[in-house]
Design an enzyme around this catalytic site. Structure first.
Site, PDB file in Angstrom:
ATOM      1  N   CYS A  99       0.822  -1.212   0.000  1.00  0.00           N
ATOM      2  CA  CYS A  99       0.000   0.000   0.000  1.00  0.00           C
ATOM      3  C   CYS A  99       0.862   1.271   0.000  1.00  0.00           C
ATOM      4  O   CYS A  99       1.482   1.560  -1.016  1.00  0.00           O
ATOM      5  CB  CYS A  99      -1.002  -0.044   1.141  1.00  0.00           C
ATOM      6  N   ARG A 126      -2.800   7.745  -5.884  1.00  0.00           N
ATOM      7  CA  ARG A 126      -3.124   7.501  -4.475  1.00  0.00           C
ATOM      8  C   ARG A 126      -4.631   7.619  -4.220  1.00  0.00           C
ATOM      9  O   ARG A 126      -5.319   8.346  -4.911  1.00  0.00           O
ATOM     10  CB  ARG A 126      -2.381   8.501  -3.585  1.00  0.00           C
ATOM     11  N   HIS A 160      -3.140  -5.333   1.597  1.00  0.00           N
ATOM     12  CA  HIS A 160      -2.365  -5.555   2.831  1.00  0.00           C
ATOM     13  C   HIS A 160      -2.273  -7.036   3.193  1.00  0.00           C
ATOM     14  O   HIS A 160      -3.055  -7.521   4.024  1.00  0.00           O
ATOM     15  CB  HIS A 160      -3.049  -4.829   3.999  1.00  0.00           C
ATOM     16  N   GLU A 199      -0.338  -8.411   5.119  1.00  0.00           N
ATOM     17  CA  GLU A 199       0.022  -8.551   6.533  1.00  0.00           C
ATOM     18  C   GLU A 199      -1.216  -8.586   7.425  1.00  0.00           C
ATOM     19  O   GLU A 199      -1.134  -8.877   8.613  1.00  0.00           O
ATOM     20  CB  GLU A 199       0.990  -7.433   6.955  1.00  0.00           C
TER      21      GLU A 199
HETATM   22  N1  GLN Z   1      -3.629   6.266   1.183  1.00  0.00           N
HETATM   23  C1  GLN Z   1      -2.357   5.997   1.789  1.00  0.00           C
HETATM   24  C2  GLN Z   1      -1.236   6.782   1.116  1.00  0.00           C
HETATM   25  O1  GLN Z   1      -1.463   7.492   0.212  1.00  0.00           O
HETATM   26  C3  GLN Z   1      -2.045   4.530   1.750  1.00  0.00           C
HETATM   27  C4  GLN Z   1      -2.979   3.752   2.626  1.00  0.00           C
HETATM   28  C5  GLN Z   1      -2.408   2.525   3.218  1.00  0.00           C
HETATM   29  O2  GLN Z   1      -1.186   2.293   3.253  1.00  0.00           O
HETATM   30  N2  GLN Z   1      -3.282   1.719   3.750  1.00  0.00           N
HETATM   31  O3  GLN Z   1      -0.122   6.685   1.510  1.00  0.00           O
END
Ligand code: GLN
Length: 195
Positions: free
Chosen positions: A78, A107, A173, A175
């Protein structure tokens, strides 16, 4: 084999728990010396703008570029994947990407209603497909991939897990899903790199 987890911000503890369940030595990495001591590195999820600021404040970009030159395996989830990208469409001033993966990302690209969602994914692990629960939290979209980038999983036709050499990234994710499968795959890359 020692795996570092960047521990400046974000969900590094969850990655640590996954690796500990697999019996791997881990190190919470916060300094240049620690960064340069690991066999593989995880960049966790969190907030890529905050991580950029902290990496700059702590002058860690140089050491990360050294890891890139040494082809040390890196796995980003992410926000971590956003940092590993080559280009952030909407983050020019706020996010400074490292260029480990030849991808362009956008993003927070799933819009409000679907900011966070779960979906079963088919991941290609060394030619074998396996179902894996993808947990997406304010996830980025990968909007462009270079020719050397392997797409390991897609969601609605768009890449969500990619690999380029020893660099691995997912917009979801792993994890948080309860399965160690993706982490095991990363450890294979680290073993391969160590030779
Ligand atoms: N939206 C976050 C970013 O731009 C990422 C979100 C996340 O890692 N769960 O960094």
């Amino acid at each position: 084999m020692k795996i570092g987890i960047l521990a400046l911000q974000g969900d590094f503890e969850e990655h640590e728990a996954m690796l500990e369940a697999l019996g791997v030595e881990t190190l919470r990495v916060k300094t240049e010396k620690e960064l340069l001591s690991v066999d593989g590195l995880i960049l966790p999820g969190g907030e890529s703008t905050t991580m950029t600021r902290l990496l700059e404040d702590m002058e860690l970009y140089g050491a990360l570029q050294t890891l890139k030159q040494r082809q040390v395996p890196i796995f980003g989830t992410c926000a971590g994947l956003i940092l590993m990208s080559k280009e952030v469409e909407d983050g020019a001033d706020l996010v400074k990407p490292l260029g480990f993966l030849d991808i362009t990302v956008r993003r927070n690209a799933y819009g409000r209603q679907r900011e966070s969602f779960e979906s079963d994914l088919e991941i290609q692990f060394n030619g074998e497909s396996e179902t894996f629960r993808g947990i997406f939290i304010r996830a980025p979209r990968i909007v462009k991939v270079g020719t050397d980038v392997q797409i390991l999983a897609t969601h609605q036709g768009e890449p969500v897990m990619v690999r380029q050499g020893h660099a691995l990234g997912s917009t979801f994710h792993p994890e948080l899903s309860g399965s160690t499968k993706v982490h095991e795959y990363f450890l294979e890359i680290v073993k391969e790199a160590k030779g």
